[in-house]
Motif scaffolding. Structure first.
Motif, PDB file in Angstrom:
ATOM      1  N   GLY A  75       0.813  -1.205   0.000  1.00  0.00           N
ATOM      2  CA  GLY A  75       0.000   0.000   0.000  1.00  0.00           C
ATOM      3  C   GLY A  75       0.842   1.249   0.000  1.00  0.00           C
ATOM      4  O   GLY A  75       2.026   1.239  -0.343  1.00  0.00           O
ATOM      5  N   ILE A  76       0.260   2.351   0.462  1.00  0.00           N
ATOM      6  CA  ILE A  76       0.948   3.632   0.406  1.00  0.00           C
ATOM      7  C   ILE A  76       0.637   4.449   1.653  1.00  0.00           C
ATOM      8  O   ILE A  76      -0.526   4.630   2.026  1.00  0.00           O
ATOM      9  CB  ILE A  76       0.550   4.394  -0.884  1.00  0.00           C
ATOM     10  CG1 ILE A  76       1.365   5.666  -1.063  1.00  0.00           C
ATOM     11  CG2 ILE A  76      -0.948   4.681  -0.930  1.00  0.00           C
ATOM     12  CD1 ILE A  76       1.245   6.269  -2.459  1.00  0.00           C
ATOM     13  N   GLY A  77       1.690   4.872   2.350  1.00  0.00           N
ATOM     14  CA  GLY A  77       1.549   5.750   3.500  1.00  0.00           C
ATOM     15  C   GLY A  77       0.724   5.192   4.629  1.00  0.00           C
ATOM     16  O   GLY A  77       0.067   5.958   5.345  1.00  0.00           O
ATOM     17  N   GLY A  78       0.703   3.886   4.801  1.00  0.00           N
ATOM     18  CA  GLY A  78      -0.078   3.289   5.874  1.00  0.00           C
ATOM     19  C   GLY A  78      -1.444   2.807   5.447  1.00  0.00           C
ATOM     20  O   GLY A  78      -2.143   2.147   6.227  1.00  0.00           O
ATOM     21  N   TYR A  79      -1.826   3.112   4.224  1.00  0.00           N
ATOM     22  CA  TYR A  79      -3.094   2.612   3.682  1.00  0.00           C
ATOM     23  C   TYR A  79      -2.771   1.373   2.858  1.00  0.00           C
ATOM     24  O   TYR A  79      -2.000   1.446   1.891  1.00  0.00           O
ATOM     25  CB  TYR A  79      -3.771   3.668   2.814  1.00  0.00           C
ATOM     26  CG  TYR A  79      -5.190   3.311   2.444  1.00  0.00           C
ATOM     27  CD1 TYR A  79      -6.250   3.695   3.253  1.00  0.00           C
ATOM     28  CD2 TYR A  79      -5.465   2.571   1.307  1.00  0.00           C
ATOM     29  CE1 TYR A  79      -7.555   3.358   2.932  1.00  0.00           C
ATOM     30  CE2 TYR A  79      -6.758   2.234   0.969  1.00  0.00           C
ATOM     31  CZ  TYR A  79      -7.807   2.619   1.787  1.00  0.00           C
ATOM     32  OH  TYR A  79      -9.095   2.277   1.468  1.00  0.00           O
ATOM     33  N   ASP A  80      -3.369   0.210   3.180  1.00  0.00           N
ATOM     34  CA  ASP A  80      -2.858  -1.054   2.648  1.00  0.00           C
ATOM     35  C   ASP A  80      -3.347  -1.427   1.257  1.00  0.00           C
ATOM     36  O   ASP A  80      -2.801  -2.324   0.624  1.00  0.00           O
ATOM     37  CB  ASP A  80      -3.132  -2.200   3.630  1.00  0.00           C
ATOM     38  CG  ASP A  80      -4.617  -2.448   3.887  1.00  0.00           C
ATOM     39  OD1 ASP A  80      -5.466  -1.934   3.127  1.00  0.00           O
ATOM     40  OD2 ASP A  80      -4.939  -3.171   4.860  1.00  0.00           O
ATOM     41  N   LEU A  81      -4.377  -0.778   0.741  1.00  0.00           N
ATOM     42  CA  LEU A  81      -4.907  -1.092  -0.602  1.00  0.00           C
ATOM     43  C   LEU A  81      -5.213  -2.590  -0.755  1.00  0.00           C
ATOM     44  O   LEU A  81      -5.025  -3.168  -1.817  1.00  0.00           O
ATOM     45  CB  LEU A  81      -3.914  -0.653  -1.692  1.00  0.00           C
ATOM     46  CG  LEU A  81      -3.868   0.847  -1.996  1.00  0.00           C
ATOM     47  CD1 LEU A  81      -2.655   1.163  -2.874  1.00  0.00           C
ATOM     48  CD2 LEU A  81      -5.140   1.307  -2.703  1.00  0.00           C
ATOM     49  N   LYS A  82      -5.752  -3.196   0.280  1.00  0.00           N
ATOM     50  CA  LYS A  82      -5.969  -4.638   0.271  1.00  0.00           C
ATOM     51  C   LYS A  82      -7.384  -5.043  -0.111  1.00  0.00           C
ATOM     52  O   LYS A  82      -7.703  -6.239  -0.155  1.00  0.00           O
ATOM     53  CB  LYS A  82      -5.642  -5.224   1.660  1.00  0.00           C
ATOM     54  CG  LYS A  82      -4.150  -5.267   1.984  1.00  0.00           C
ATOM     55  CD  LYS A  82      -3.394  -6.235   1.087  1.00  0.00           C
ATOM     56  CE  LYS A  82      -1.955  -6.392   1.525  1.00  0.00           C
ATOM     57  NZ  LYS A  82      -1.210  -7.337   0.657  1.00  0.00           N
ATOM     58  N   VAL A  83      -8.241  -4.060  -0.398  1.00  0.00           N
ATOM     59  CA  VAL A  83      -9.626  -4.364  -0.743  1.00  0.00           C
ATOM     60  C   VAL A  83      -9.895  -3.887  -2.168  1.00  0.00           C
ATOM     61  O   VAL A  83      -9.433  -2.822  -2.584  1.00  0.00           O
ATOM     62  CB  VAL A  83     -10.596  -3.695   0.255  1.00  0.00           C
ATOM     63  CG1 VAL A  83     -12.047  -3.895  -0.159  1.00  0.00           C
ATOM     64  CG2 VAL A  83     -10.357  -4.269   1.655  1.00  0.00           C
ATOM     65  N   ALA A  84     -10.645  -4.699  -2.915  1.00  0.00           N
ATOM     66  CA  ALA A  84     -10.849  -4.424  -4.339  1.00  0.00           C
ATOM     67  C   ALA A  84     -11.535  -3.091  -4.591  1.00  0.00           C
ATOM     68  O   ALA A  84     -11.358  -2.491  -5.655  1.00  0.00           O
ATOM     69  CB  ALA A  84     -11.657  -5.554  -4.972  1.00  0.00           C
TER      70      ALA A  84
END
Length: 571
Positions: free
Chosen positions: A300-309
Motif C-alpha cells: 500500500g501507500i503511507g499506511g493505507y494497505d490497498l488490500k480491498v478491491a
C-alpha cells in the motif's frame, strides 16, 4: 551594417562582454520612460535563472521572439521564465534560432490565451520613420527597473536584415525587445533589438549613439512556419507491452492516475495501483519518452494497505497550496478514508477515519468521491462525494484535522438526479478559466449528460444538458467513460475525452461559442494509433512534458501490460 559593443547581464550582474556584428545579447530604454505594460501586453521580460535578463515579444500564443544572443553562453540547466506585460508567466521549453539573423523563437510551456500576440510587419520601415523601442532593461537611472520602458527611435538606415536606429538607445536587458511601428491604428513588430552603443545607459560613459534591430518582415515566413500550433491529429510518443516503469499492468484491476509527486504544481508523474493487492508504483515521464519508477510498494501507500478491491485513490489539494500533491484513499462500503501525504521519498498519514468522510459515511460499495474546485478559488481542495442510484451528493472540505460538510443534497446535483447506479461525475474547466470548477454528470447507456456548476451560496445549476448524447459520441453504451484533458496546451483542463472501451470510439469536446459541448476530434478507430478495442482500456490525461498542463493522454490496457502515451502531433 554597424558594429555595436555591449554586454550580457541578468539581475544587475555583468555576465560577459562581447563585440558583435548586428547581433547581441541582453542589453531599458534611454531616453524614454516607463509605460503601462497594458499598452504593450505582448512585451516580454525574459529571465534565465538569476544570470541574465532580456526582452522579447509574443508573436504566437506559445512563442516569444527575442535576440539569439540572449541565450548564447547561458549556463546549462537554468530555468528560463517569461513574464508578459499582461502578467502571465510561463517557462521556456524550447528555443529555435534563425541561422543568420540573430533572432530566436522561444517556445513557452503553455499557450497564452489572455494576450493577443503582436502582428509581425509585412514590410520594412523607411529611413526617417519614427518607431518605438521597448524593453525591460536598464535605464539612465535604474539598474533593474520593474516596469517596461519605451522611447521613440528614428530609422537611420535600412539594409537587407537590420535597421540602424538613432534616438532612444537600448540598454542592458533590452536585447530582443520589440521595435514597433503603427499600422492601421495598431502596433506591429518591425524588429527586435540586437545591439546598442548603450549611450546614456546607467554605468556607461560612451559618447557613441545608436542601436541596431533585426528586421522581422523578412523573417515572417520562418516565424509562421516555426510557430504553427500542434496539429489536430495525434501521434504516439511512448508505447510499451510491459507496463509503465516497474508496474506491469498485468491485472485487469490496475488503475492509473496523474499525480504531483514532487510538489511542483505539475501532475507529471503517473501513479498506478492494484486495489486488493497492496501494489502501487509512481513513475516519472522522462524527456526521452521513457518512465522511471520513483516509488514502489507491495504493502500500500503511507499506511493505507490497498488490500480491498473497492479501494480508490484521488489526488487533491489537502493543504490549500494549489497543488494536487496529496492522495485521498477511500474504501466505499467500509466507511474508511485516509489522506496520504508525500514527504521526501516516503508517504505518511495526514488523516484517517473509520466513519466516513465528513458527513458522508462511505457505507455503500457504489459510493464515489472526486476532487474539484467548489468555490472557484483555483484550488482543487473540495470533494464531491456522491451515491449514484440514491440521489445523494455531499460537498466536503478540510476543517482542522478532519473534514466538514459544506452542502448536502438528497435530490442529486441541480437537475441531474443521480438516480441510477451507472451515473458518474467528472470535474473539468467548462468556462476555460483554468479552474476545475465545473462538473460533467453523465449516464452512460442512456445518452444523458449535464454540465453542472456551483453558483450562488450552496446551490448548483445546470449550464447545459443533452438527452441524445453528443454529435459523434452518443453515450449509448454502458461502458462509455469520460476524462478531462488539456487539448490546447493552455494549462486548462477545459476539454473532455469521451471514449468507449472495446468500441474504438473516442471524441474530444469543449464548450463552444454557446453553452453546448462541441467536438474538436472524433475517431472511430481509437486515437493516435491506439485502437481502444478492449473493454479494459482506460484513458487519463497527464503532464508528460512537465509544462503545467495535462496535455498528453496515457492509454492503458490493464491485464494486457499495454501502455501508450499519445498527444497532438507537432508540425
Amino acid at each position: 551594417m554597424r558594429t555595436r559593443s555591449w554586454a550580457v547581464t541578468g539581475t544587475g550582474l555583468l555576465a560577459a562582454a562581447v563585440t558583435v556584428l548586428a547581433a547581441g545579447s541582453a542589453q531599458a530604454i534611454t531616453p524614454g520612460g516607463a509605460v503601462d505594460a497594458g499598452a504593450y501586453p505582448f512585451a516580454a521580460r525574459i529571465t534565465i535563472g538569476d544570470q541574465r535578463g532580456c526582452s522579447g515579444a509574443l508573436v504566437a500564443p506559445q512563442w516569444v521572439v527575442t535576440a539569439t544572443a540572449c541565450f548564447t553562453g547561458a549556463p546549462a540547466g537554468l530555468t528560463t521564465s517569461v513574464k508578459l506585460g499582461g502578467g502571465q508567466v510561463s517557462t521556456v521549453v524550447k528555443t529555435v534560432a534563425h541561422p543568420d539573423a540573430g533572432v530566436t523563437l522561444a517556445k513557452l510551456a503553455l499557450r497564452q490565451t489572455g494576450v493577443t500576440p503582436v502582428a509581425v510587419a509585412a514590410t520594412a520601415p523607411a529611413a526617417g520613420d519614427t518607431l518605438t523601442a521597448a524593453g525591460y532593461g536598464r535605464t539612465a537611472t535604474e539598474w533593474v527597473p520593474d516596469d517596461l520602458h519605451a522611447g521613440d527611435a528614428t530609422v537611420d538606415s535600412v539594409d537587407a536584415s537590420t535597421l540602424a536606429l538613432t534616438g532612444a538607445t537600448t540598454c542592458k536587458g533590452d536585447a530582443g525587445g520589440p521595435v514597433l511601428r503603427v499600422s492601421g491604428g495598431s502596433p506591429v513588430l518591425a524588429g527586435v533589438s540586437i545591439a546598442s552603443s548603450q549611450h546614456g545607459c546607467l554605468g556607461e560613459t560612451t559618447t557613441a549613439e545608436g542601436s541596431t534591430a533585426a528586421r522581422l518582415d523578412t523573417l515572417s515566413g520562418w516565424i509562421t512556419t516555426t510557430t504553427t500550433p500542434p496539429r489536430t491529429t495525434f501521434g504516439i510518443s511512448f508505447a510499451s507491452t510491459n507496463g509503465i516503469g516497474t508496474f506491469d499492468l498485468g491485472d485487469t484491476r490496475d488503475l492509473t492516475l496523474p499525480f504531483d509527486y514532487d510538489h511542483s504544481g505539475k501532475q507529471d508523474h503517473v501513479l498506478t495501483y492494484r486495489p486488493g493487492t497492496g501494489l502501487v508504483a509512481i513513475a516519472r515521464h522522462n524527456p526521452d519518452n521513457t518512465f522511471t519508477t520513483v516509488f514502489r510498494s507491495t504493502t500500500g501507500i503511507g499506511g493505507y494497505d490497498l488490500k480491498v478491491a473497492q479501494d480508490r485513490l484521488v489526488p487533491f489539494d489537502y493543504d490549500g497550496t494549489g497543488k494536487l500533491d496529496h492522495l485521498l484513499a477511500y474504501r466505499p462500503g467500509h466507511r474508511i478514508a485516509y489522506v496520504v501525504k508525500h514527504t521526501g521519498t516516503t508517504f505518511g498519514i495526514a488523516f484517517a477515519s473509520t466513519t466516513g468522510l465528513g458527513g458522508f459515511d462511505l457505507a455503500l460499495a457504489q459510493d464515489q468521491v472526486i476532487a474539484f474546485d467548489y468555490d472557484h478559488s483555483g484550488k482543487v481542495d473540495h470533494f464531491l462525494a456522491y451515491r449514484p442510484g440514491y440521489r445523494i451528493a455531499f460537498v466536503l472540505k478540510r476543517s482542522g484535522a478532519g473534514f466538514a460538510t459544506v452542502t448536502a443534497s438528497s435530490g442529486g446535483l441541480a437537475t441531474f438526479d443521480l438516480a441510477t447506479a451507472a451515473d458518474r461525475v467528472v470535474p473539468f474547466d467548462y468556462d476555460h478559466t483554468g479552474k476545475l470548477d465545473s462538473l460533467l454528470a453523465y449516464r452512460p447507456g442512456q445518452k444523458i449528460a449535464f454540465v453542472i456548476r456551483h453558483t450562488a451560496g450552496a446551490t448548483f445549476s445546470t449550464a447545459w444538458s443533452t438527452f441524445a448524447g453528443l454529435p459523434g459520441f452518443d453515450l449509448a453504451n454502458t461502458r462509455d467513460l469520460v476524462s478531462s484533458y488539456d487539448y490546447d496546451y493552455t494549462g486548462k483542463p477545459d476539454h473532455l475525452v469521451f471514449y468507449r472501451p472495446g468500441g474504438k470510439l473516442v471524441g474530444i469536446y469543449q464548450k463552444g461559442g454557446a453553452a453546448a459541448l462541441t467536438a474538436v476530434y472524433n475517431g472511430t478507430n481509437g486515437i493516435g494509433g491506439y485502437d481502444v478495442a478492449v473493454a479494459t482500456d482506460k484513458i487519463v490525461a497527464f503532464d508528460a512534458d512537465h509544462s503545467g498542463g495535462n496535455n498528453s493522454l496515457l492509454l492503458t490496457r490493464p491485464g494486457h501490460k499495454i501502455a501508450y502515451v499519445v498527444g497532438r502531433q507537432q508540425p
